[in-house]
Design a protein around this motif. Structure first.
Motif, PDB file in Angstrom:
ATOM      1  N   VAL A 231      -8.365   1.786  13.384  1.00  0.00           N
ATOM      2  CA  VAL A 231      -9.046   2.510  12.461  1.00  0.00           C
ATOM      3  C   VAL A 231      -8.146   3.814  12.002  1.00  0.00           C
ATOM      4  CG1 VAL A 231     -11.065   3.543  11.864  1.00  0.00           C
ATOM      5  CG2 VAL A 231     -11.311   1.430  12.752  1.00  0.00           C
ATOM      6  N   GLU A 232      -7.664   4.434  13.345  1.00  0.00           N
ATOM      7  CA  GLU A 232      -7.249   5.862  12.952  1.00  0.00           C
ATOM      8  C   GLU A 232      -5.805   5.603  12.534  1.00  0.00           C
ATOM      9  OE1 GLU A 232      -5.629   9.149  16.389  1.00  0.00           O
ATOM     10  OE2 GLU A 232      -6.899   7.515  17.035  1.00  0.00           O
ATOM     11  N   LEU A 233      -5.234   4.850  12.611  1.00  0.00           N
ATOM     12  CA  LEU A 233      -4.045   4.447  11.983  1.00  0.00           C
ATOM     13  C   LEU A 233      -4.357   4.264  10.210  1.00  0.00           C
ATOM     14  CD1 LEU A 233      -0.814   4.139  11.921  1.00  0.00           C
ATOM     15  CD2 LEU A 233      -1.319   1.880  12.244  1.00  0.00           C
ATOM     16  N   LEU A 234      -5.393   3.336  10.166  1.00  0.00           N
ATOM     17  CA  LEU A 234      -5.783   3.160   8.802  1.00  0.00           C
ATOM     18  C   LEU A 234      -6.067   4.460   7.917  1.00  0.00           C
ATOM     19  CD1 LEU A 234      -6.969   1.871   6.458  1.00  0.00           C
ATOM     20  CD2 LEU A 234      -9.030   1.296   7.715  1.00  0.00           C
ATOM     21  N   ARG A 235      -6.895   5.406   8.678  1.00  0.00           N
ATOM     22  CA  ARG A 235      -7.185   6.858   8.170  1.00  0.00           C
ATOM     23  C   ARG A 235      -5.903   7.308   7.774  1.00  0.00           C
ATOM     24  NH1 ARG A 235     -12.571   7.306  10.948  1.00  0.00           N
ATOM     25  NH2 ARG A 235     -13.906   8.181   9.425  1.00  0.00           N
ATOM     26  N   LYS A 236      -5.013   7.548   8.666  1.00  0.00           N
ATOM     27  CA  LYS A 236      -3.786   8.425   8.591  1.00  0.00           C
ATOM     28  C   LYS A 236      -3.016   7.692   7.495  1.00  0.00           C
ATOM     29  CE  LYS A 236       0.440   9.288  11.274  1.00  0.00           C
ATOM     30  NZ  LYS A 236       1.307   8.363  10.481  1.00  0.00           N
TER      31      LYS A 236
END
Length: 172
Positions: A8-13
């Motif tokens: 999810v974090e990567l997605l956000r980034k």
DNA sequence: CCCTGATTCGC
DNA sequence: GCGAATCAGG
């Protein structure tokens, strides 16, 4: 695949960096472009830079269309497009780029066709992947003309790329 | 036809 | 919550 915190974090980034849903999906792996979009919405981090202004869609009305004039006007957000195509986004795609290196030598007596000057991320499976310019430069782009299924380049660039050994030796 | 994001809705 | 199907637009 499940949405771990890291994913999810990567997605956000990536999303904030302006990558398209399909590209993010490809990088995350195991998920479709739709999955990414769906997740993005659920995370409430939809709008970004600018892609397709939400035109307030309305079709597929299963339930009785109670003429609810929900003229929900999405505030006209005056947003200055952050047109900076992140260098990060560019790097992210490089590992997928099949064409690694070219021993480009000046080819005389030939007229260079008009390139479509596409960005790396705009290349398809059938667009000419001949690089123009310095990869580290701002105006780096690809030919992008129709390449067909016979190879990675358009007709013109194929001739340059696949020069007969004999001819190539001469210029070297 | 290629692509993009947006929305809906069965699961 | 998830994401395929579908829609709308470039």
């Amino acid at each position: 695949m499940n949405w771990t915190d890291e994913r999810v974090e990567l997605l956000r980034k990536l999303w904030s960096e302006g990558l398209s849903a399909s590209q993010i999906a490809a990088q995350l792996g195991g998920v479709s472009r739709n999955a990414v979009i769906g997740k993005v919405h659920r995370l409430k981090l939809s709008s970004r830079g600018r892609a397709t202004a939400a035109p307030a869609r309305q079709k597929k009305t299963t339930t009785a269309s109670t003429a609810t004039k929900t003229v929900q006007r999405t505030a006209t957000v005056t947003r200055t497009v952050t047109a900076s195509i992140g260098a990060t986004a560019l790097q992210a795609q490089f590992d997928v780029e099949p064409v690694a290196r070219h021993y480009i030598r000046p080819v005389e007596n030939v007229v260079v066709p008009i390139s479509r000057r596409l960005q790396l991320v705009q290349l398809n499976e059938r667009t000419c992947k001949w690089p123009n310019g310095d990869p580290l430069s701002e105006d780096f782009n690809f030919c992008g003309n129709e390449a067909g299924e016979s190879g990675p380049y358009c007709g013109y660039h194929s001739k340059i790329a696949f020069q007969p050994a004999s001819e190539r030796r001469r210029s070297r």
